[in-house]
Write an enzyme that holds these catalytic residues in place. Structure first.
Site, short mmCIF file in Angstrom:
data_model
loop_
_atom_site.label_atom_id
_atom_site.label_comp_id
_atom_site.label_asym_id
_atom_site.label_seq_id
_atom_site.Cartn_x
_atom_site.Cartn_y
_atom_site.Cartn_z
N TYR A 25 -87.12 3.52 -52.27
CA TYR A 25 -88.30 4.12 -52.89
C TYR A 25 -89.31 4.53 -51.83
CZ TYR A 25 -92.61 4.38 -55.67
OH TYR A 25 -93.79 4.79 -56.25
N THR A 84 -98.05 0.49 -65.40
CA THR A 84 -97.10 1.34 -66.13
C THR A 84 -95.78 0.58 -66.16
OG1 THR A 84 -96.31 2.35 -64.09
CG2 THR A 84 -98.14 3.46 -65.20
N ASP A 129 -85.25 17.82 -66.09
CA ASP A 129 -84.76 16.68 -65.32
C ASP A 129 -84.84 17.10 -63.86
OD1 ASP A 129 -83.28 14.82 -63.89
OD2 ASP A 129 -81.96 14.40 -65.59
N VAL A 130 -85.74 16.50 -63.12
CA VAL A 130 -86.00 16.97 -61.75
C VAL A 130 -84.86 16.64 -60.79
CG1 VAL A 130 -88.50 16.77 -62.12
CG2 VAL A 130 -87.29 14.93 -60.92
N ASN A 190 -94.90 14.60 -60.52
CA ASN A 190 -95.19 13.19 -60.81
C ASN A 190 -93.92 12.37 -61.07
OD1 ASN A 190 -96.91 10.86 -62.06
ND2 ASN A 190 -95.46 11.44 -63.66
N LYS A 240 -90.71 8.32 -50.59
CA LYS A 240 -92.11 8.77 -50.61
C LYS A 240 -92.56 9.21 -49.21
CE LYS A 240 -92.93 8.04 -55.06
NZ LYS A 240 -93.19 9.13 -56.01
#
Ligand SMILES: NC(=O)c1ccc[n+]([C@@H]2O[C@H](COP(=O)([O-])OP(=O)(O)OC[C@H]3O[C@@H](n4cnc5c(N)ncnc54)[C@H](OP(=O)(O)O)[C@@H]3O)[C@@H](O)[C@H]2O)c1
Length: 237
Positions: free
Chosen positions: A162, A195, A65-66, A92, A166
């Site tokens: 989000y 996705t 779990d990052v 990813n 990034k």
């Protein structure tokens, strides 16, 4: 020639799963990272079944779990029992929580969770796996970013937490590239991909979305580092 070894986080589904598939097809031993063990093991089983026909490289599940430093540490310990070298790390794993929300309405919870996963997660996983990457003669780190994080031409207002995560991930890429001069460390945008995150209306298949990531993971010139890519071309930060 030594078998090359890769580790892909968030790979039980979506783009990460497809990156594992494409690297395994090229003969890599791939560590498939997932935070949910059942989902991770099922993903490995699915690929191993395909691989019986197509002769994939070995695929090994690695729980991670990052967003949790303890889980990252345990994953590195677990990895060290199976390999002392890593050639490619693909950061990813990512989440998109805020969609069409206005930045003025963004909650601290959404901001913190998004940045902890998408930005800090990639940095901490990189720190934990650098010792293994240093054993490679061509170490690579690929950070799966997004065009939504580009600052050139400003922001369009979509998914602010989000997008900022990034933008900051691209900062992590630039910093790691400086700190690790023998490595190739790059950010990549996969395009808009079908996705769970990208949705059914996205313009690219997972296969198309994964291609540019896989190129950076294995084929891009090793001296290309500290850049942001899409479709094998450099794009502005
Ligand atoms: N799809 C697009 O159009 C698009 C565009 C630009 C960039 N991207 C980027 O591409 C990457 C993959 O996205 P995707 O479209 O494949 O999304 P997805 O289908 O939602 O898959 C995301 C993956 O990340 C995992 N993940 C989320 N939080 C995690 C955590 N804390 N620890 C470990 N794994 C975690 C998920 O695991 P669970 O199944 O357990 O939730 C899942 O395996 C992301 O970084 C995303 O930002 C996607």
């Amino acid at each position: 020639m030594q078998q090359r070894i890769a580790f892909v986080t968030g790979a039980n589904k979506g783009i990460g799963f497809e990156v594992v598939r494409q690297l395994a097809r090229k003969g890599f031993h791939v560590f498939l990272g997932a935070r949910n063990s059942d989902a991770g093991v099922a993903a490995v089983q699915k690929l191993n079944k395909e691989g019986e026909k197509e002769e994939y490289g070995e695929i090994t599940f690695l729980k991670i779990d990052v967003s949790k430093p303890d889980s990252i540490r345990r994953a590195a310990e677990e990895f060290s029992k199976k390999s002392d070298r890593l050639d490619t790390l693909v950061n990813n794993a990512g989440i998109l929580l805020d969609d069409d929300k206005d930045v003025l309405m963004a909650t601290p919870e959404i901001f913190e969770t998004t940045l902890r996963t998408n930005t800090l997660g990639a940095l901490l996983v990189s720190q934990a796996f650098v010792p293994f990457l240093k054993k490679s003669d061509a170490p690579r780190i690929v950070n799966v970013s997004s065009g939504g994080g580009q600052l050139t031409d400003g922001a369009d207002g979509w998914a602010p937490a989000y997008c900022i995560s990034k933008t900051a991930l691209n900062g992590v890429t630039a910093q790691l590239a400086t700190a690790l001069p023998k490595f190739a460390v790059n950010s990549v945008c996969p395009g808009w991909v079908q996705t769970d995150m990208g949705g059914a209306n996205a313009t690219r298949s997972v296969g198309e979305g994964a291609t540019g990531i896989v190129w950076l993971a294995m084929d891009a010139p090793q001296n290309e580092t500290g850049k942001f890519w899409r479709d094998r071309k450099v794009i502005p930060w």
